[in-house]
Design a protein around this motif. Structure first.
Motif, PDB file in Angstrom:
ATOM      1  N   ALA A  80       5.012  10.754   2.802  1.00 42.72           N
ATOM      2  CA  ALA A  80       4.332  12.034   2.570  1.00 42.72           C
ATOM      3  C   ALA A  80       3.985  12.210   1.094  1.00 42.72           C
ATOM      4  CB  ALA A  80       5.197  13.190   3.062  1.00 42.72           C
ATOM      5  N   GLU A  81       4.870  11.797   0.210  1.00 44.53           N
ATOM      6  CA  GLU A  81       4.600  11.918  -1.230  1.00 44.53           C
ATOM      7  C   GLU A  81       3.458  10.981  -1.644  1.00 44.53           C
ATOM      8  OE1 GLU A  81       4.921  13.227  -5.227  1.00 44.53           O
ATOM      9  OE2 GLU A  81       5.235  14.103  -3.260  1.00 44.53           O
ATOM     10  N   ILE A  82       3.451   9.762  -1.138  1.00 47.56           N
ATOM     11  CA  ILE A  82       2.361   8.838  -1.435  1.00 47.56           C
ATOM     12  C   ILE A  82       1.040   9.406  -0.901  1.00 47.56           C
ATOM     13  CG2 ILE A  82       1.405   6.537  -0.935  1.00 47.56           C
ATOM     14  CD1 ILE A  82       4.392   5.552  -0.928  1.00 47.56           C
ATOM     15  N   ARG A  83       1.059   9.945   0.304  1.00 48.01           N
ATOM     16  CA  ARG A  83      -0.132  10.547   0.905  1.00 48.01           C
ATOM     17  C   ARG A  83      -0.630  11.712   0.043  1.00 48.01           C
ATOM     18  NH1 ARG A  83       2.034  12.228   5.166  1.00 48.01           N
ATOM     19  NH2 ARG A  83       1.911  10.235   6.246  1.00 48.01           N
ATOM     20  N   ASP A 105       6.197  -0.426   7.443  1.00 51.11           N
ATOM     21  CA  ASP A 105       5.184   0.160   8.330  1.00 51.11           C
ATOM     22  C   ASP A 105       5.237   1.685   8.255  1.00 51.11           C
ATOM     23  OD1 ASP A 105       4.289  -2.338   9.180  1.00 51.11           O
ATOM     24  OD2 ASP A 105       5.447  -2.291  11.057  1.00 51.11           O
ATOM     25  N   GLN A 106       6.441   2.251   8.206  1.00 49.56           N
ATOM     26  CA  GLN A 106       6.574   3.709   8.088  1.00 49.56           C
ATOM     27  C   GLN A 106       5.996   4.190   6.760  1.00 49.56           C
ATOM     28  OE1 GLN A 106      10.837   3.781   8.860  1.00 49.56           O
ATOM     29  NE2 GLN A 106      10.486   4.775  10.826  1.00 49.56           N
ATOM     30  N   LEU A 107       6.233   3.450   5.694  1.00 53.75           N
ATOM     31  CA  LEU A 107       5.682   3.834   4.393  1.00 53.75           C
ATOM     32  C   LEU A 107       4.160   3.771   4.402  1.00 53.75           C
ATOM     33  CD1 LEU A 107       8.205   2.058   2.004  1.00 53.75           C
ATOM     34  CD2 LEU A 107       8.052   4.514   2.515  1.00 53.75           C
ATOM     35  N   ARG A 108       3.605   2.809   5.134  1.00 56.11           N
ATOM     36  CA  ARG A 108       2.145   2.670   5.192  1.00 56.11           C
ATOM     37  C   ARG A 108       1.479   3.841   5.906  1.00 56.11           C
ATOM     38  NH1 ARG A 108       3.158  -3.040   4.761  1.00 56.11           N
ATOM     39  NH2 ARG A 108       3.916  -3.210   6.878  1.00 56.11           N
ATOM     40  N   THR A 109       2.233   4.689   6.577  1.00 55.71           N
ATOM     41  CA  THR A 109       1.614   5.883   7.167  1.00 55.71           C
ATOM     42  C   THR A 109       1.133   6.829   6.067  1.00 55.71           C
ATOM     43  OG1 THR A 109       3.663   7.172   7.402  1.00 55.71           O
ATOM     44  CG2 THR A 109       3.034   5.739   9.259  1.00 55.71           C
ATOM     45  N   GLY A 110       1.677   6.690   4.857  1.00 54.19           N
ATOM     46  CA  GLY A 110       1.217   7.484   3.722  1.00 54.19           C
ATOM     47  C   GLY A 110      -0.040   6.917   3.091  1.00 54.19           C
ATOM     48  N   TYR A 111      -0.204   5.609   3.178  1.00 48.35           N
ATOM     49  CA  TYR A 111      -1.375   4.928   2.606  1.00 48.35           C
ATOM     50  C   TYR A 111      -1.390   3.523   3.201  1.00 48.35           C
ATOM     51  CZ  TYR A 111      -4.767   3.265  -0.834  1.00 48.35           C
ATOM     52  OH  TYR A 111      -5.882   2.741  -1.449  1.00 48.35           O
ATOM     53  N   PRO A 112      -2.318   3.237   4.104  1.00 46.31           N
ATOM     54  CA  PRO A 112      -2.289   1.968   4.847  1.00 46.31           C
ATOM     55  C   PRO A 112      -2.353   0.707   3.992  1.00 46.31           C
ATOM     56  CG  PRO A 112      -3.794   3.518   5.877  1.00 46.31           C
ATOM     57  CD  PRO A 112      -3.378   4.124   4.570  1.00 46.31           C
ATOM     58  N   GLU A 113      -2.956   0.774   2.827  1.00 47.57           N
ATOM     59  CA  GLU A 113      -3.139  -0.415   1.991  1.00 47.57           C
ATOM     60  C   GLU A 113      -2.071  -0.539   0.897  1.00 47.57           C
ATOM     61  OE1 GLU A 113      -5.333  -2.793   2.804  1.00 47.57           O
ATOM     62  OE2 GLU A 113      -5.758  -1.500   4.522  1.00 47.57           O
ATOM     63  N   LEU A 114      -0.875  -0.029   1.139  1.00 53.59           N
ATOM     64  CA  LEU A 114       0.201  -0.153   0.154  1.00 53.59           C
ATOM     65  C   LEU A 114       0.376  -1.608  -0.265  1.00 53.59           C
ATOM     66  CD1 LEU A 114       3.208   2.066   1.337  1.00 53.59           C
ATOM     67  CD2 LEU A 114       1.826   2.351  -0.707  1.00 53.59           C
ATOM     68  N   LEU A 152       8.514 -10.203   2.989  1.00 54.50           N
ATOM     69  CA  LEU A 152       7.152  -9.778   3.277  1.00 54.50           C
ATOM     70  C   LEU A 152       6.495 -10.767   4.227  1.00 54.50           C
ATOM     71  CD1 LEU A 152       5.945  -8.797  -0.310  1.00 54.50           C
ATOM     72  CD2 LEU A 152       6.314  -7.235   1.610  1.00 54.50           C
ATOM     73  N   GLU A 153       5.782 -10.246   5.184  1.00 54.16           N
ATOM     74  CA  GLU A 153       5.049 -11.085   6.122  1.00 54.16           C
ATOM     75  C   GLU A 153       3.652 -11.354   5.573  1.00 54.16           C
ATOM     76  OE1 GLU A 153       5.090  -9.121   9.921  1.00 54.16           O
ATOM     77  OE2 GLU A 153       7.155  -9.753  10.304  1.00 54.16           O
ATOM     78  N   PRO A 154       3.019 -12.445   6.024  1.00 54.54           N
ATOM     79  CA  PRO A 154       1.669 -12.754   5.535  1.00 54.54           C
ATOM     80  C   PRO A 154       0.669 -11.611   5.733  1.00 54.54           C
ATOM     81  CG  PRO A 154       2.566 -14.651   6.663  1.00 54.54           C
ATOM     82  CD  PRO A 154       3.547 -13.513   6.874  1.00 54.54           C
ATOM     83  N   ARG A 155       0.841 -10.790   6.752  1.00 63.26           N
ATOM     84  CA  ARG A 155      -0.091  -9.670   6.991  1.00 63.26           C
ATOM     85  C   ARG A 155       0.103  -8.522   6.010  1.00 63.26           C
ATOM     86  NH1 ARG A 155       2.048  -5.087   9.313  1.00 63.26           N
ATOM     87  NH2 ARG A 155       4.122  -5.307  10.216  1.00 63.26           N
ATOM     88  N   GLU A 156       1.211  -8.532   5.272  1.00 64.53           N
ATOM     89  CA  GLU A 156       1.497  -7.439   4.351  1.00 64.53           C
ATOM     90  C   GLU A 156       0.912  -7.725   2.975  1.00 64.53           C
ATOM     91  OE1 GLU A 156       5.938  -7.485   5.448  1.00 64.53           O
ATOM     92  OE2 GLU A 156       5.453  -5.362   5.044  1.00 64.53           O
ATOM     93  N   HIS A 157       0.352  -6.698   2.359  1.00 66.47           N
ATOM     94  CA  HIS A 157      -0.175  -6.822   0.997  1.00 66.47           C
ATOM     95  C   HIS A 157       1.008  -6.813   0.044  1.00 66.47           C
ATOM     96  CE1 HIS A 157      -4.226  -6.118   2.413  1.00 66.47           C
ATOM     97  NE2 HIS A 157      -3.803  -5.052   3.053  1.00 66.47           N
TER      98      HIS A 157
END
Length: 183
Positions: A80-83, A105-114, A152-157
């Motif tokens: 929420a703070e990142i959003r 994944d939960q953190l990415r709900t604030g900004y998908p391209e974290l 980190l997985e390959p799909r993660e930035h």
């Protein structure tokens, strides 16, 4: 040493990522590195530990690891703070352990391209650091963090940063991973 997950090349875009999470187990220097990176990027710094519910801090202080259920409101508060910062047009660097893919994944709900900077050091190095500092999380919980950690997985930035050669070297590697030219 920097190891890129291969998921992104921040230097190929219009500068560094807008929102960054400095992640890793306790004792890796997330706050110290995060503050210095934020200062370099003129970004807001978010200390994830300050967003823990009091019950979480009490539980860790008593030497008990958090469960996924304990972490859920904390991760939601960070997202929420990142959003909020993003909606205000800002950029941010957040210190947060973000140990598992599901947490990230939960953190990415604030900004998908974290973009995640994963600070990495061995158990003995971190245990020595933790015994020298004052923090609500006791050194006895370090092994539980290593047990929980998912790379980190390959799909993660993101990129892995070796946290063994001193703060200046770690920050320099982090900035390189973010595509920032150093003066």
């Amino acid at each position: 040493m920097t190891t890129d997950t291969g998921a992104t090349d921040p230097g190929a875009s219009n500068g560094p990522p807008r929102h960054i999470v400095v992640m890793g187990v306790s004792g890796t220097g997330k706050t110290t590195v995060g503050k210095r990176v934020a200062r370099k990027l003129h970004a807001s710094f978010v200390e994830g530990d300050t967003l823990h519910p009091k019950a979480n801090i009490d539980k860790m202080s008593a030497g008990h690891p958090l469960t996924d259920e304990d972490r859920a409101p904390w991760l939601a508060a960070i997202a929420a703070e990142i959003r909020r910062l993003d909606q205000d047009g800002g950029t941010s660097v957040t210190a947060c352990s973000a140990l598992r893919v599901t947490y990230r994944d939960q953190l990415r709900t604030g900004y998908p391209e974290l973009f995640f900077l994963h600070l990495q050091a061995d158990y003995d190095t971190l245990l020595a650091r933790m015994t020298r500092r004052k923090h609500f999380m006791p050194p006895s919980l370090l092994q539980s963090q290593f047990d929980t950690l998912e790379e980190l997985e390959p799909r993660e930035h993101g990129a892995g940063i070796a946290d063994v050669d001193g703060i200046d070297t770690v920050v320099a590697a982090a900035l390189t991973a973010l595509g920032v030219r150093r003066d």
